[in-house]
Design an enzyme around this catalytic site. Structure first.
Site, PDB file in Angstrom:
ATOM      1  N   GLN A   1      34.601  33.642  44.222  1.00  0.00           N
ATOM      2  CA  GLN A   1      34.136  32.313  44.606  1.00  0.00           C
ATOM      3  C   GLN A   1      34.498  32.033  46.064  1.00  0.00           C
ATOM      4  O   GLN A   1      35.435  32.625  46.614  1.00  0.00           O
ATOM      5  CB  GLN A   1      34.717  31.240  43.685  1.00  0.00           C
ATOM      6  CG  GLN A   1      36.226  31.139  43.696  1.00  0.00           C
ATOM      7  CD  GLN A   1      36.768  30.209  42.620  1.00  0.00           C
ATOM      8  OE1 GLN A   1      36.047  29.763  41.743  1.00  0.00           O
ATOM      9  NE2 GLN A   1      38.055  29.915  42.682  1.00  0.00           N
TER      10      GLN A   1
ATOM     11  N   HIS B   1      37.618  35.041  40.956  1.00  0.00           N
ATOM     12  CA  HIS B   1      37.573  34.134  39.813  1.00  0.00           C
ATOM     13  C   HIS B   1      37.936  34.894  38.547  1.00  0.00           C
ATOM     14  O   HIS B   1      38.743  34.442  37.751  1.00  0.00           O
ATOM     15  CB  HIS B   1      36.189  33.501  39.676  1.00  0.00           C
ATOM     16  CG  HIS B   1      36.110  32.460  38.605  1.00  0.00           C
ATOM     17  ND1 HIS B   1      35.044  31.616  38.441  1.00  0.00           N
ATOM     18  CD2 HIS B   1      36.969  32.125  37.598  1.00  0.00           C
ATOM     19  CE1 HIS B   1      35.243  30.815  37.412  1.00  0.00           C
ATOM     20  NE2 HIS B   1      36.414  31.119  36.872  1.00  0.00           N
TER      21      HIS B   1
ATOM     22  N   PHE C   1      46.100  29.823  35.700  1.00  0.00           N
ATOM     23  CA  PHE C   1      44.805  30.439  35.966  1.00  0.00           C
ATOM     24  C   PHE C   1      44.803  31.897  35.513  1.00  0.00           C
ATOM     25  O   PHE C   1      43.911  32.351  34.798  1.00  0.00           O
ATOM     26  CB  PHE C   1      44.521  30.334  37.464  1.00  0.00           C
ATOM     27  CG  PHE C   1      43.147  30.766  37.905  1.00  0.00           C
ATOM     28  CD1 PHE C   1      42.097  30.914  37.012  1.00  0.00           C
ATOM     29  CD2 PHE C   1      42.903  31.017  39.249  1.00  0.00           C
ATOM     30  CE1 PHE C   1      40.824  31.300  37.436  1.00  0.00           C
ATOM     31  CE2 PHE C   1      41.647  31.396  39.693  1.00  0.00           C
ATOM     32  CZ  PHE C   1      40.614  31.548  38.788  1.00  0.00           C
TER      33      PHE C   1
ATOM     34  N   HIS D   1      44.893  32.267  31.731  1.00  0.00           N
ATOM     35  CA  HIS D   1      43.586  32.012  31.129  1.00  0.00           C
ATOM     36  C   HIS D   1      42.679  33.231  31.256  1.00  0.00           C
ATOM     37  O   HIS D   1      42.023  33.628  30.278  1.00  0.00           O
ATOM     38  CB  HIS D   1      42.935  30.798  31.796  1.00  0.00           C
ATOM     39  CG  HIS D   1      41.498  30.605  31.418  1.00  0.00           C
ATOM     40  ND1 HIS D   1      41.112  30.020  30.228  1.00  0.00           N
ATOM     41  CD2 HIS D   1      40.346  30.945  32.068  1.00  0.00           C
ATOM     42  CE1 HIS D   1      39.790  30.000  30.159  1.00  0.00           C
ATOM     43  NE2 HIS D   1      39.303  30.556  31.260  1.00  0.00           N
ATOM     44  N   GLU D   2      42.633  33.821  32.445  1.00  0.00           N
ATOM     45  CA  GLU D   2      41.735  34.952  32.670  1.00  0.00           C
ATOM     46  C   GLU D   2      42.129  36.166  31.833  1.00  0.00           C
ATOM     47  O   GLU D   2      41.276  36.852  31.271  1.00  0.00           O
ATOM     48  CB  GLU D   2      41.695  35.310  34.157  1.00  0.00           C
ATOM     49  CG  GLU D   2      41.047  34.249  35.028  1.00  0.00           C
ATOM     50  CD  GLU D   2      39.602  33.961  34.638  1.00  0.00           C
ATOM     51  OE1 GLU D   2      38.839  34.920  34.437  1.00  0.00           O
ATOM     52  OE2 GLU D   2      39.246  32.777  34.521  1.00  0.00           O
TER      53      GLU D   2
ATOM     54  N   LYS E   1      41.563  35.179  27.871  1.00  0.00           N
ATOM     55  CA  LYS E   1      40.167  35.016  27.472  1.00  0.00           C
ATOM     56  C   LYS E   1      39.356  36.283  27.703  1.00  0.00           C
ATOM     57  O   LYS E   1      38.543  36.676  26.850  1.00  0.00           O
ATOM     58  CB  LYS E   1      39.519  33.857  28.230  1.00  0.00           C
ATOM     59  CG  LYS E   1      38.054  33.634  27.825  1.00  0.00           C
ATOM     60  CD  LYS E   1      37.445  32.411  28.494  1.00  0.00           C
ATOM     61  CE  LYS E   1      35.996  32.227  28.034  1.00  0.00           C
ATOM     62  NZ  LYS E   1      35.370  31.033  28.654  1.00  0.00           N
ATOM     63  N   HIS E   2      39.559  36.945  28.828  1.00  0.00           N
ATOM     64  CA  HIS E   2      38.709  38.078  29.213  1.00  0.00           C
ATOM     65  C   HIS E   2      39.437  39.417  29.164  1.00  0.00           C
ATOM     66  O   HIS E   2      38.905  40.396  28.636  1.00  0.00           O
ATOM     67  CB  HIS E   2      38.150  37.850  30.620  1.00  0.00           C
ATOM     68  CG  HIS E   2      37.353  36.590  30.756  1.00  0.00           C
ATOM     69  ND1 HIS E   2      36.094  36.439  30.206  1.00  0.00           N
ATOM     70  CD2 HIS E   2      37.634  35.418  31.380  1.00  0.00           C
ATOM     71  CE1 HIS E   2      35.630  35.229  30.487  1.00  0.00           C
ATOM     72  NE2 HIS E   2      36.543  34.589  31.193  1.00  0.00           N
TER      73      HIS E   2
END
Length: 243
Positions: A40, A67, A117, A120-121, A124-125
Site C-alpha cells: 500500500q 499490507h 497488525f 492479524h496477518e 488470518k493468512h
C-alpha cells in the site's frame, strides 16, 4: 447368499475408503494455489476521510509498505484463519521487528507498535500456508518480495513520482510495474477528501512457494481507478496525531 453379501460389503467398504483417501489427498494438495502480495501507499491511506495514525516509531518513509501476503485459490476465493493452535508469537520475529517497523508499519488508529497488525496477518493468512513456511518464514518471505519488487524505484525511474496535484494514467502505472517485475499487477485506488482517485494498493501474484512473481490467475475485486490517478505525497497527508 451370506457370502455374497459379505463380498459386496467388502467391495463397498473398499470403494468408500478409496474415495475418502482421494478427497484427503486433494484437500492437502489444494491448501491454496498462489499468493497475493499486497503493498500500500501510506500517503493515500492517510489522505482519506478515514485518516491514519503514525506508528509509535514515527512517520513512515515515503515508500510502499507491506499490507500482507495472502494465500488464494485460482477461482478467486481464499482460505483464512486456518490454525487457531498456532497464534502469533512475537518472540519468533523479535530480531525482525526493526525491518517490519520500516517495511510493514501500522497506520491504524490509535497509534501502535505494529504487533496487532502483524498478528492479524499471520493468524488470518499466514496460518493457511504452514505447508510453505513457519511464522518467521512468512514475514521473511514478504520482506524479500518487497525488496524484489522495488515498486518505488520502478515508478520513479519512469518519471512517475509522488507529487501533489500530478496525475498519471492507470496504464502508465501498470505498464511500468509490469516492465520491472515481468507481470501485470492489479492496482486499487481510494479517494482523497476531495474525491480524487489516488494510487492506494498494488496486488502482485506470487507462486505457491512464495518466491517468484507470476501472472495472476485471477485479479481481486478492489476499488476501481478512474482515468486519472494521483500519486499522493506525504506532504499533503496528515495523521490524526498531527490534527
Amino acid at each position: 447368499m451370506h457370502r455374497d453379501i459379505l463380498k459386496w460389503n467388502g467391495r463397498t467398504f473398499a470403494i468408500i475408503y478409496l474415495v475418502i483417501q482421494c478427497f484427503a489427498i486433494l484437500s492437502v494438495a489444494k491448501d491454496f494455489d498462489f499468493f497475493y502480495f499486497v503493498q500500500q501507499w501510506p500517503a493515500s491511506y492517510c489522505d482519506s476521510r478515514r485518516g491514519c495514525c503514525y506508528p509509535k516509531t514515527g512517520k513512515p518513509a515515503e515508500d510502499f509498505s507491506i499490507h500482507g501476503l495472502w494465500p488464494n485459490y485460482d477461482d478467486g476465493t481464499y482460505p483464512s484463519n486456518c490454525d487457531s493452535s498456532n497464534p502469533f508469537d512475537e518472540s519468533k520475529v523479535s530480531n525482525l521487528e526493526s525491518e517490519l517497523e520500516e517495511h510493514w508499519p501500522t497506520l491504524a488508529c490509535p497509534s501502535g507498535d505494529g504487533l496487532k497488525f502483524w498478528r492479524h496477518e499471520w493468524e488470518k493468512h499466514g496460518t493457511c500456508a504452514e505447508s510453505v513456511f513457519d511464522e518467521r518464514g512468512y514475514f521473511e518471505s514478504a520482506l524479500a518480495l518487497k525488496k524484489k519488487a522495488n515498486l518505488l524505484q520502478a515508478l520513479e525511474s519512469a518519471g512517475i513520482k509522488a507529487v501533489d496535484g500530478k496525475y498519471y494514467t492507470l496504464s502508465q502505472i501498470k505498464d511500468e510495474i509490469t516492465k520491472a517485475v515481468g507481470y501485470a499487477p492489479f492496482i486499487e485506488c481510494n479517494v482523497d477528501p476531495s474525491g480524487n482517485h489516488q494510487l492506494y494498493q498494488v496486488y502482485q501474484c506470487v507462486d505457491a512457494s512464495a518466491s517468484e512473481f507470476i501472472q495472476c490467475p485471477v485479479f481481486p475485486h478492489g476499488r476501481a481507478c478512474g482515468n486519472k490517478v494521483e500519486f499522493a505525497s506525504f506532504s499533503s497527508a496528515s495523521s490524526r496525531d498531527e490534527l
